[in-house]
Scaffold this motif. Sequence first.
Motif, PDB file in Angstrom:
ATOM      1  N   MET A   1     -14.703  16.675 -14.243  1.00 33.46           N
ATOM      2  CA  MET A   1     -15.879  15.700 -13.894  1.00 33.46           C
ATOM      3  C   MET A   1     -14.464  14.412 -14.291  1.00 33.46           C
ATOM      4  SD  MET A   1     -19.760  14.917 -15.601  1.00 33.46           S
ATOM      5  CE  MET A   1     -19.103  16.657 -16.702  1.00 33.46           C
ATOM      6  N   LYS A   2     -14.970  13.622 -13.268  1.00 32.51           N
ATOM      7  CA  LYS A   2     -14.609  12.537 -13.308  1.00 32.51           C
ATOM      8  C   LYS A   2     -15.358  11.758 -12.059  1.00 32.51           C
ATOM      9  CE  LYS A   2     -10.320   9.835 -12.603  1.00 32.51           C
ATOM     10  NZ  LYS A   2     -10.332   8.398 -14.336  1.00 32.51           N
ATOM     11  N   THR A   3     -16.391  10.191 -12.870  1.00 29.47           N
ATOM     12  CA  THR A   3     -17.102   9.203 -12.135  1.00 29.47           C
ATOM     13  C   THR A   3     -15.903   7.634 -12.447  1.00 29.47           C
ATOM     14  OG1 THR A   3     -18.420   8.819 -13.989  1.00 29.47           O
ATOM     15  CG2 THR A   3     -18.691  10.408 -12.159  1.00 29.47           C
ATOM     16  N   LYS A   4     -16.573   6.640 -11.605  1.00 30.96           N
ATOM     17  CA  LYS A   4     -16.336   5.857 -11.949  1.00 30.96           C
ATOM     18  C   LYS A   4     -15.793   5.022 -13.614  1.00 30.96           C
ATOM     19  CE  LYS A   4     -16.829   0.952 -10.666  1.00 30.96           C
ATOM     20  NZ  LYS A   4     -17.177  -0.332 -10.394  1.00 30.96           N
ATOM     21  N   ASP A   5     -14.853   4.612 -14.291  1.00 31.43           N
ATOM     22  CA  ASP A   5     -14.625   4.210 -15.323  1.00 31.43           C
ATOM     23  C   ASP A   5     -15.002   5.501 -16.215  1.00 31.43           C
ATOM     24  OD1 ASP A   5     -14.291   1.512 -14.564  1.00 31.43           O
ATOM     25  OD2 ASP A   5     -16.455   1.394 -14.582  1.00 31.43           O
ATOM     26  N   THR A   6     -14.908   6.518 -16.260  1.00 32.28           N
ATOM     27  CA  THR A   6     -14.025   7.653 -17.174  1.00 32.28           C
ATOM     28  C   THR A   6     -13.197   8.541 -16.686  1.00 32.28           C
ATOM     29  OG1 THR A   6     -14.779   9.056 -15.218  1.00 32.28           O
ATOM     30  CG2 THR A   6     -16.893   8.465 -16.257  1.00 32.28           C
ATOM     31  N   ARG A   7     -13.707   9.813 -17.970  1.00 32.70           N
ATOM     32  CA  ARG A   7     -11.413  10.527 -17.402  1.00 32.70           C
ATOM     33  C   ARG A   7     -12.230  11.540 -17.787  1.00 32.70           C
ATOM     34  NH1 ARG A   7      -7.496   8.180 -19.528  1.00 32.70           N
ATOM     35  NH2 ARG A   7      -6.486   9.876 -20.735  1.00 32.70           N
ATOM     36  N   PRO A   8     -11.257  12.408 -16.575  1.00 34.42           N
ATOM     37  CA  PRO A   8     -11.875  13.946 -16.970  1.00 34.42           C
ATOM     38  C   PRO A   8     -12.118  14.244 -18.377  1.00 34.42           C
ATOM     39  CG  PRO A   8      -9.555  13.083 -16.356  1.00 34.42           C
ATOM     40  CD  PRO A   8      -9.963  12.307 -16.377  1.00 34.42           C
ATOM     41  N   LEU A   9     -12.998  15.353 -18.960  1.00 37.88           N
ATOM     42  CA  LEU A   9     -12.760  15.693 -19.607  1.00 37.88           C
ATOM     43  C   LEU A   9     -11.843  17.175 -19.752  1.00 37.88           C
ATOM     44  CD1 LEU A   9     -17.224  14.748 -20.539  1.00 37.88           C
ATOM     45  CD2 LEU A   9     -14.941  14.191 -21.567  1.00 37.88           C
ATOM     46  N   LEU A  10     -11.101  17.518 -20.635  1.00 40.59           N
ATOM     47  CA  LEU A  10     -10.652  18.970 -20.444  1.00 40.59           C
ATOM     48  C   LEU A  10     -10.848  19.620 -21.746  1.00 40.59           C
ATOM     49  CD1 LEU A  10      -7.161  17.398 -21.109  1.00 40.59           C
ATOM     50  CD2 LEU A  10      -8.484  17.566 -18.817  1.00 40.59           C
ATOM     51  N   VAL A  11     -12.011  19.515 -21.900  1.00 37.74           N
ATOM     52  CA  VAL A  11     -13.167  20.661 -22.510  1.00 37.74           C
ATOM     53  C   VAL A  11     -13.185  21.564 -22.308  1.00 37.74           C
ATOM     54  CG1 VAL A  11     -15.140  21.184 -24.323  1.00 37.74           C
ATOM     55  CG2 VAL A  11     -13.940  18.723 -24.190  1.00 37.74           C
ATOM     56  N   ASP A  12     -13.565  22.969 -22.609  1.00 34.21           N
ATOM     57  CA  ASP A  12     -13.834  24.382 -21.954  1.00 34.21           C
ATOM     58  C   ASP A  12     -15.585  24.155 -22.706  1.00 34.21           C
ATOM     59  OD1 ASP A  12     -14.854  26.392 -20.873  1.00 34.21           O
ATOM     60  OD2 ASP A  12     -12.709  28.192 -20.759  1.00 34.21           O
ATOM     61  N   PHE A  13     -16.032  23.860 -22.538  1.00 34.41           N
ATOM     62  CA  PHE A  13     -16.943  23.740 -22.809  1.00 34.41           C
ATOM     63  C   PHE A  13     -17.768  25.487 -23.687  1.00 34.41           C
ATOM     64  CE2 PHE A  13     -17.637  19.638 -22.187  1.00 34.41           C
ATOM     65  CZ  PHE A  13     -17.990  18.630 -22.649  1.00 34.41           C
ATOM     66  N   GLU A  14     -17.821  25.988 -22.537  1.00 34.82           N
ATOM     67  CA  GLU A  14     -18.216  27.948 -22.522  1.00 34.82           C
ATOM     68  C   GLU A  14     -16.999  27.962 -23.887  1.00 34.82           C
ATOM     69  OE1 GLU A  14     -17.394  26.062 -19.487  1.00 34.82           O
ATOM     70  OE2 GLU A  14     -20.236  25.805 -18.874  1.00 34.82           O
ATOM     71  N   VAL A  15     -16.115  28.004 -23.475  1.00 36.61           N
ATOM     72  CA  VAL A  15     -15.701  28.527 -24.790  1.00 36.61           C
ATOM     73  C   VAL A  15     -15.981  28.054 -26.217  1.00 36.61           C
ATOM     74  CG1 VAL A  15     -13.070  28.211 -26.032  1.00 36.61           C
ATOM     75  CG2 VAL A  15     -12.985  28.371 -23.408  1.00 36.61           C
ATOM     76  N   HIS A  16     -16.433  27.321 -26.167  1.00 36.30           N
ATOM     77  CA  HIS A  16     -16.762  26.597 -27.622  1.00 36.30           C
ATOM     78  C   HIS A  16     -18.620  27.327 -27.841  1.00 36.30           C
ATOM     79  CE1 HIS A  16     -12.651  25.038 -27.973  1.00 36.30           C
ATOM     80  NE2 HIS A  16     -13.691  24.592 -27.291  1.00 36.30           N
ATOM     81  N   VAL A  17     -19.601  26.874 -26.942  1.00 28.40           N
ATOM     82  CA  VAL A  17     -20.907  27.233 -26.616  1.00 28.40           C
ATOM     83  C   VAL A  17     -21.471  28.663 -25.671  1.00 28.40           C
ATOM     84  CG1 VAL A  17     -20.562  25.277 -27.395  1.00 28.40           C
ATOM     85  CG2 VAL A  17     -21.192  25.638 -25.572  1.00 28.40           C
ATOM     86  N   GLY A  18     -20.492  28.798 -24.652  1.00 29.52           N
ATOM     87  CA  GLY A  18     -21.014  29.983 -23.692  1.00 29.52           C
ATOM     88  C   GLY A  18     -21.902  29.718 -22.843  1.00 29.52           C
ATOM     89  N   ASP A  19     -22.795  30.344 -22.478  1.00 27.64           N
ATOM     90  CA  ASP A  19     -23.397  29.555 -21.763  1.00 27.64           C
ATOM     91  C   ASP A  19     -24.614  29.405 -21.006  1.00 27.64           C
ATOM     92  OD1 ASP A  19     -22.037  31.129 -20.338  1.00 27.64           O
ATOM     93  OD2 ASP A  19     -23.693  32.814 -19.897  1.00 27.64           O
ATOM     94  N   SER A  20     -24.641  28.930 -22.638  1.00 28.09           N
ATOM     95  CA  SER A  20     -26.087  28.153 -23.569  1.00 28.09           C
ATOM     96  C   SER A  20     -25.978  26.598 -22.936  1.00 28.09           C
ATOM     97  CB  SER A  20     -26.306  28.296 -25.283  1.00 28.09           C
ATOM     98  OG  SER A  20     -27.415  27.345 -25.842  1.00 28.09           O
ATOM     99  N   PRO A  21     -27.049  25.608 -22.316  1.00 28.02           N
ATOM    100  CA  PRO A  21     -26.814  24.759 -21.930  1.00 28.02           C
ATOM    101  C   PRO A  21     -27.355  23.168 -23.412  1.00 28.02           C
ATOM    102  CG  PRO A  21     -28.366  25.869 -20.560  1.00 28.02           C
ATOM    103  CD  PRO A  21     -27.630  26.832 -21.395  1.00 28.02           C
ATOM    104  N   GLU A  22     -28.188  24.145 -24.057  1.00 34.25           N
ATOM    105  CA  GLU A  22     -28.867  23.873 -25.182  1.00 34.25           C
ATOM    106  C   GLU A  22     -28.208  23.033 -25.918  1.00 34.25           C
ATOM    107  OE1 GLU A  22     -30.251  26.537 -24.485  1.00 34.25           O
ATOM    108  OE2 GLU A  22     -32.087  25.640 -23.381  1.00 34.25           O
ATOM    109  N   LEU A  23     -26.764  24.078 -26.141  1.00 34.63           N
ATOM    110  CA  LEU A  23     -25.637  24.387 -27.211  1.00 34.63           C
ATOM    111  C   LEU A  23     -24.271  23.035 -27.072  1.00 34.63           C
ATOM    112  CD1 LEU A  23     -25.182  27.560 -28.479  1.00 34.63           C
ATOM    113  CD2 LEU A  23     -26.257  26.128 -29.629  1.00 34.63           C
ATOM    114  N   LYS A  24     -24.509  23.388 -25.275  1.00 33.56           N
ATOM    115  CA  LYS A  24     -22.994  22.008 -24.661  1.00 33.56           C
ATOM    116  C   LYS A  24     -23.856  20.677 -24.890  1.00 33.56           C
ATOM    117  CE  LYS A  24     -21.241  21.631 -20.597  1.00 33.56           C
ATOM    118  NZ  LYS A  24     -21.514  22.099 -18.619  1.00 33.56           N
ATOM    119  N   LYS A  25     -25.384  20.450 -24.285  1.00 31.94           N
ATOM    120  CA  LYS A  25     -25.944  19.555 -24.974  1.00 31.94           C
ATOM    121  C   LYS A  25     -25.799  18.806 -26.580  1.00 31.94           C
ATOM    122  CE  LYS A  25     -30.256  16.719 -24.431  1.00 31.94           C
ATOM    123  NZ  LYS A  25     -32.331  17.659 -24.649  1.00 31.94           N
ATOM    124  N   GLU A  26     -25.861  20.018 -27.353  1.00 28.63           N
ATOM    125  CA  GLU A  26     -25.909  19.920 -28.389  1.00 28.63           C
ATOM    126  C   GLU A  26     -24.104  19.095 -28.927  1.00 28.63           C
ATOM    127  OE1 GLU A  26     -26.328  21.307 -32.541  1.00 28.63           O
ATOM    128  OE2 GLU A  26     -27.919  21.645 -31.567  1.00 28.63           O
TER     129      GLU A  26
END
Length: 113
Positions: A1-26
């Motif tokens: 994801m890249k928007t103005k003045d940001t960098r692409p995030l190379l983090v594969d969040f699902e590898v670390h937190v699975g499908d949980s939006p709560e854990l991803k948010k945390e």
Amino acid sequence: MKTKDTRPLLVDFEVHVGDSPELKKELIECMIIDMCELQQSLEPAAIKNGLDAYRKTCHKIVGTLSLLNDSELINAIEALKNQNNDLNIILLKKLSNDIVKSLTAALEMINDG
């Protein structure tokens, strides 16, 4: 994801937190806190004696830095650790600001649903 003045995030969040939006948010919230702590350590790093606090902060947030997997950020961090240089501080401020914006945008996407 890249928007103005940001960098692409190379983090594969699902590898670390699975499908949980709560854990991803945390996880994202923790990463934002760590990046803000890094930013706060940059001001004292501009003074020669402040590099020790900067190095301790880098060591403390090593988990976040490894998750981000951003080679330009890592190179800027290492350059500043090894040599106090205003250009390194400016680059690191820009990179960390852009990453915080990217993480914040990712957090907003979770919150929006």
